[in-house]
Design a protein around this motif. Structure first.
Motif, short mmCIF file in Angstrom:
data_model
loop_
_atom_site.label_atom_id
_atom_site.label_comp_id
_atom_site.label_asym_id
_atom_site.label_seq_id
_atom_site.Cartn_x
_atom_site.Cartn_y
_atom_site.Cartn_z
N ARG A 25 0.92 -1.27 -0.05
CA ARG A 25 -0.05 0.00 -0.03
C ARG A 25 0.86 1.18 0.33
NH1 ARG A 25 -4.64 -1.98 4.32
NH2 ARG A 25 -6.04 -2.95 2.80
N THR A 26 2.00 1.09 0.64
CA THR A 26 2.89 2.35 0.82
C THR A 26 3.89 2.64 -0.23
OG1 THR A 26 4.37 1.42 2.24
CG2 THR A 26 2.39 2.62 3.22
N SER A 27 4.17 1.50 -1.20
CA SER A 27 4.99 1.42 -1.99
C SER A 27 4.89 2.45 -3.16
CB SER A 27 5.09 0.24 -2.92
OG SER A 27 5.89 0.07 -3.90
N GLU A 28 5.88 3.20 -3.41
CA GLU A 28 5.91 4.41 -4.41
C GLU A 28 6.27 3.88 -5.77
OE1 GLU A 28 8.26 7.76 -3.08
OE2 GLU A 28 7.03 7.90 -1.42
N SER A 31 2.16 1.14 -9.34
CA SER A 31 1.01 2.02 -9.97
C SER A 31 -0.20 1.63 -9.05
CB SER A 31 0.66 1.93 -11.35
OG SER A 31 0.11 0.73 -11.73
N PRO A 32 -1.32 2.64 -8.89
CA PRO A 32 -2.48 1.91 -8.30
C PRO A 32 -2.97 0.74 -8.76
CG PRO A 32 -2.52 4.52 -8.86
CD PRO A 32 -1.32 3.89 -9.55
N GLU A 33 -2.94 0.44 -10.12
CA GLU A 33 -3.47 -0.71 -10.61
C GLU A 33 -2.61 -1.78 -10.21
OE1 GLU A 33 -2.55 1.91 -12.74
OE2 GLU A 33 -4.56 2.95 -13.04
N ALA A 37 -3.62 -5.26 -8.26
CA ALA A 37 -3.10 -6.71 -8.43
C ALA A 37 -2.46 -7.38 -7.61
CB ALA A 37 -2.67 -6.56 -9.82
N GLU A 38 -1.49 -6.64 -6.94
CA GLU A 38 -0.69 -7.45 -5.92
C GLU A 38 -1.33 -7.77 -4.59
OE1 GLU A 38 2.47 -8.53 -6.17
OE2 GLU A 38 2.34 -7.75 -8.12
N LEU A 39 -2.55 -6.66 -4.13
CA LEU A 39 -3.18 -6.73 -2.85
C LEU A 39 -3.85 -7.89 -3.04
CD1 LEU A 39 -3.52 -2.94 -1.94
CD2 LEU A 39 -2.16 -4.76 -0.55
N LEU A 40 -4.53 -8.10 -4.14
CA LEU A 40 -5.75 -9.26 -4.15
C LEU A 40 -5.52 -10.39 -3.61
CD1 LEU A 40 -8.50 -9.96 -4.72
CD2 LEU A 40 -7.99 -10.46 -6.77
N LYS A 64 -14.61 -7.37 2.94
CA LYS A 64 -15.35 -6.33 2.40
C LYS A 64 -14.46 -5.51 1.68
CE LYS A 64 -18.74 -5.94 6.21
NZ LYS A 64 -19.33 -4.79 7.44
N ASP A 65 -13.35 -5.43 1.93
CA ASP A 65 -12.08 -4.75 1.11
C ASP A 65 -11.74 -5.47 -0.05
OD1 ASP A 65 -11.96 -2.63 2.94
OD2 ASP A 65 -10.40 -3.62 4.21
N ILE A 66 -12.01 -6.80 -0.14
CA ILE A 66 -11.65 -7.42 -1.56
C ILE A 66 -12.48 -7.27 -2.61
CG2 ILE A 66 -11.38 -9.79 -2.37
CD1 ILE A 66 -10.33 -10.79 0.39
N SER A 67 -12.13 -6.75 -3.66
CA SER A 67 -12.67 -6.65 -4.80
C SER A 67 -12.27 -7.35 -6.07
CB SER A 67 -12.98 -5.01 -5.18
OG SER A 67 -13.52 -4.54 -6.34
N VAL A 68 -12.99 -8.16 -6.69
CA VAL A 68 -12.66 -8.80 -8.02
C VAL A 68 -13.39 -8.02 -8.91
CG1 VAL A 68 -12.15 -10.75 -6.54
CG2 VAL A 68 -14.46 -10.33 -7.56
N GLU A 69 -13.88 -7.00 -9.04
CA GLU A 69 -14.46 -6.37 -10.15
C GLU A 69 -13.47 -5.60 -11.04
OE1 GLU A 69 -17.47 -3.63 -8.67
OE2 GLU A 69 -18.42 -5.54 -7.44
N GLU A 70 -12.42 -5.52 -10.65
CA GLU A 70 -11.46 -4.90 -11.54
C GLU A 70 -10.61 -5.51 -12.11
OE1 GLU A 70 -9.36 -2.00 -8.69
OE2 GLU A 70 -11.14 -1.13 -8.02
#
Length: 70
Positions: A25-28, A31-33, A37-40, A64-70
């Motif tokens: 989450r804090t990695s610079e 990219s947001p995308e 992809a890494e967090l899922l 609740k934070d897990i989203s597979v829609e993207e």
């Protein structure tokens, strides 16, 4: 017969996964995308560990934070 790991193994894994989530989450460098992809897969593993530890309220919050829609 598979070897059964002691319960403390799950606590160690929980800690490691929370560190991975924070780093991602804090990695610079990502990219947001790429972060999504890494967090899922990390979040799914974290969810499994929380359920195995009986931390169901925390597991629900992660779910609740897990989203597979993207």
């Amino acid at each position: 017969m598979p070897k059964v790991r002691p319960r403390h193994y799950l606590y160690k894994t929980e800690l490691e996964l929370t560190l991975l989530i924070d780093i991602c989450r804090t990695s610079e460098d990502l990219s947001p995308e790429d972060k999504v992809a890494e967090l899922l897969p990390i979040a799914v593993q974290y969810l499994y560990v929380l359920i195995r530890l009986g931390k169901l309220e925390e597991a629900e919050a992660v779910l609740k934070d897990i989203s597979v829609e993207e």
